[in-house]
Design a protein around this motif. Sequence first.
Motif, short mmCIF file in Angstrom:
data_model
loop_
_atom_site.label_atom_id
_atom_site.label_comp_id
_atom_site.label_asym_id
_atom_site.label_seq_id
_atom_site.Cartn_x
_atom_site.Cartn_y
_atom_site.Cartn_z
N THR A 61 -12.96 7.90 1.28
CA THR A 61 -11.95 8.02 0.82
C THR A 61 -11.47 8.84 -0.23
OG1 THR A 61 -11.99 6.30 -1.16
CG2 THR A 61 -11.34 5.41 1.02
N THR A 75 -5.02 -3.56 4.83
CA THR A 75 -4.20 -3.42 3.68
C THR A 75 -3.11 -4.57 3.56
OG1 THR A 75 -4.89 -1.31 3.34
CG2 THR A 75 -2.92 -2.03 2.15
N ILE A 133 -1.05 5.55 2.88
CA ILE A 133 -2.29 5.65 3.49
C ILE A 133 -2.21 7.13 4.28
CG2 ILE A 133 -4.08 5.18 5.23
CD1 ILE A 133 -2.67 2.13 4.52
N VAL A 184 -5.71 -0.72 -0.38
CA VAL A 184 -5.91 0.73 0.49
C VAL A 184 -7.72 0.86 0.49
CG1 VAL A 184 -5.59 2.84 1.28
CG2 VAL A 184 -3.61 1.42 0.89
N VAL A 212 -5.90 8.10 -0.04
CA VAL A 212 -5.37 7.00 -1.00
C VAL A 212 -4.24 7.76 -1.74
CG1 VAL A 212 -5.76 5.01 -2.49
CG2 VAL A 212 -7.51 5.65 -0.86
N VAL A 232 4.22 -0.15 2.24
CA VAL A 232 3.04 0.59 2.54
C VAL A 232 3.38 1.69 3.93
CG1 VAL A 232 0.53 0.67 3.22
CG2 VAL A 232 1.70 -1.26 1.97
N VAL A 252 -7.18 0.61 8.52
CA VAL A 252 -6.95 0.37 7.10
C VAL A 252 -5.73 -0.18 6.88
CG1 VAL A 252 -6.79 1.65 4.75
CG2 VAL A 252 -8.69 2.27 6.57
N LEU A 253 -4.61 0.24 7.55
CA LEU A 253 -3.28 -0.37 7.22
C LEU A 253 -3.42 -1.75 7.54
CD1 LEU A 253 -0.27 -0.09 6.61
CD2 LEU A 253 -0.02 0.41 9.27
#
Length: 413
Positions: free
Chosen positions: A345, A399, A368, A334, A201, A182, A395-396
């Motif tokens: 998103t 995820t 992302i 994500v 995304v 990612v 978010v990372l």
Amino acid sequence: LRLQLTVLANFSDHENPAVTRILFSPNDMLARGFVKDLMRENNLIVREDAMGNIFGRWEGSNQAGGVVLTGSHCDAIPLAGMYDGTLGVIGAIEAVAALQRSVSCCYCYRYLNARPLALMYCCTARFRVLPFTLSLIHPSAVHTLPPGAPIQVANEVGYGAATTREMLDAVRMAEGDVAYFVELHIEQGPLLEREGVDIGVVTAIAAPAALEVKFSGDGGHAGGQLMPDRNDAGLAGAELALAVERHVLGTGSTDTVGTTGTFEIAPGAVNSVPRDARLAIDIRDIDGPRRDGVVSAVLESAEEIAKRRKVRLVSRIVNQDPPAGSHADIVEAVAASARDLGLSTMRMVSRAYHDSLFMARVAPMGMIFIPCKNGWSHRPDEFSKPEDIANGVRVLALTLARLSEGSWPRDEL
């Protein structure tokens, strides 16, 4: 986090805000040391392979399922900005650090990772073929590098492998070593900011085909050579540049783009008919066959132009990498992580090259995106707001937690 990005930006051959940091230059070596120190400060196991890729690892309870890997590059083209690539490295360190902090939290739902998590500082832009791609996939492709280049890299970072084959054997990853990859990155486009969306995304990455076309005529005095007698290489090149635009627009797709980024003529004198013209052409798309159709059409146009204008032609495809789609598991992870954080998103494609494009050949990948001002990148005024950076890191982190099959502290990130 912004302070760390600023410190990193000052390892540069040009003064802030411009960033110039060529791979394995003195400033890049300082940047590499800074990143390794950050990894160690966050209790990561640090190693550096023979290609110069840097890894920081946090072990999990399950070693059998492969590592969940994140990262990007920290080198920068001349007069670039401070967020391209670096966000995906510094932000990844902060994301894993946030998960680590939750482990020692005695009053919240703690994160426990099953799969190991790892960060990667990728070696990327010095050569046409990314060194880490070779190390993972294509030892036979080393002929595309300048002679001795991999050995030069090894010696510069202190490994000194005797042969290219030894180097590739030393760094190649086995199939299944990486469960997911990612990458956190600025969008390098205007859509997120324009639409007021928090997180992009990424569903696919467009890949470029690079062409080099050379036209050669006979030249002559600008006053003495009559127009019917000329075979002007410059005009042939100009006509081909317009043909590139025509063939790209002819697909009817906004995902197909073409650029004649280099157009050089010689001898380059106002009173001399151009004798030579060299064009470097970049054609990109997320649809491989459609892009390759444009490539073929451009090469056919070059042949037709050369014949009609009575100039000599030499053309070649420099590279023709396949596009890549993001893995559904990562896309959903994500999107779900952003939703948990109350962030909006947009599903979108990446039209820029990324390390993830090459990682897709060996592992499921995804990206992302966060907004960047006016979509600007590869320039000193590249900028992302601190709140957007924070959103991307959060978010990372979630995820990574999802993909590592662990539990995660939503309220603490």
